[in-house]
Design an enzyme around this catalytic site. Structure first.
Site, mmCIF file in Angstrom:
data_model
loop_
_atom_site.group_PDB
_atom_site.id
_atom_site.type_symbol
_atom_site.label_atom_id
_atom_site.label_comp_id
_atom_site.label_asym_id
_atom_site.label_seq_id
_atom_site.Cartn_x
_atom_site.Cartn_y
_atom_site.Cartn_z
ATOM 1 C CE1 TYR A 160 -3.669 2.571 0.897
ATOM 2 C CE2 TYR A 160 -2.105 3.331 2.556
ATOM 3 C CZ TYR A 160 -3.264 3.517 1.830
ATOM 4 O OH TYR A 160 -4.018 4.655 2.021
ATOM 5 C CE LYS A 164 -2.783 5.922 -0.976
ATOM 6 N NZ LYS A 164 -3.794 6.521 -1.883
#
Length: 255
Positions: A160, A164
């Site tokens: 994740y 980002k």
């Protein structure tokens, strides 16, 4: 008749969570909203009603941010909505907010999980923005959504956070390449917020909440208003000289 100067924001994933809050904060500041939802049509309609209660106009459109093949048809829908509802051909602000989480250790993350995160967070932001570029006004603004996890590390978020990190690099390139059109592009990076994200642990688990609070300078966990208000402030008239920046909204987490 709506004036041609009416500002319109398109916010992805605004039927719930931070996207919903951002939509309402912008409406409070006099901005009309096109919001997207994946499957929560009822929740999206509720957000539309709340925006209308604030005296603004809003339209909800379905969008699966993981399906880049649908972006061309979605852009056409946006074009039609702009003409029908606002008698305009372009909108002012794009907030790339839609996303999903995945908590798995680096060793246990599957390729399918990784690919899903790529499609939603990185590929989705890249190609949706590309498709919408002709509909964004010169002098408009784009806000991409990162995470505090791109700066500090917590086990279980390797994939994740990597997405980002990619968003933050992409933001700088977008800012450089769209600068000639006067379009500002920035990244908002929330810290832990009391929403249903990640199963709602930061909101619903007292032990998790207390631990996160102990890591922030302000001694509490963030609230949706903290992030929605920050996005609305970034899009306000006084911030037109800010571009290519990463703005962390975490209450000073893990300083």
């Amino acid at each position: 008749m709506i004036e041609s100067s009416t500002k319109v924001a398109l916010i992805t994933g605004a039927s719930r969570g931070l996207g919903r809050n951002t939509a309402l904060k912008l409406a409070e500041k006099g901005v009309d909203v096109i919001l997207t939802y994946k499957s929560g049509e009822s929740s999206a309609r509720d957000v539309v009603r709340q925006i209308e209660a604030l005296g603004r106009r809003a339209v909800a459109l379905q969008l699966d941010i993981a399906n880049s093949k649908s972006f061309g048809a979605f852009a056409e829908s946006v074009k039609n909505v702009l003409a029908d509802t606002w008698q305009q051909t372009q909108f002012d602000y794009l907030v790339n907010n839609a996303g999903s989480g995945n908590q798995a250790s680096f060793a246990d993350t599957t390729e399918d999980q990784f690919d899903q995160l790529v499609n939603i967070h990185l590929k989705g932001t890249f190609f949706l923005t590309q498709k919408l570029l002709p509909l964004i006004k010169d002098g408009g603004r784009i806000v991409n959504t990162s995470s505090g996890l791109a700066r500090f590390t917590l086990p279980g978020y390797a994939a994740y956070a990597a997405m980002k990190g990619g968003i933050e690099v992409l933001t700088r390139y977008m800012a450089k390449e769209l600068g000639p059109r006067g379009i500002a592009v920035n990244t908002i990076a929330p810290g832990a917020i009391e929403t249903d994200f990640g199963g709602g642990a930061a909101r619903d688990n007292p032990q998790v909440n207390a631990h996160i609070a102990s890591l922030t300078a302000f001694g509490r966990v963030g609230l949706p208003d903290d992030v929605g208000g920050a996005v609305a402030a970034l899009l306000s008239d006084g911030n037109n000289w800010i571009t290519g920046q990463r703005i962390e909204v975490s209450g000073g987490m893990m300083l």
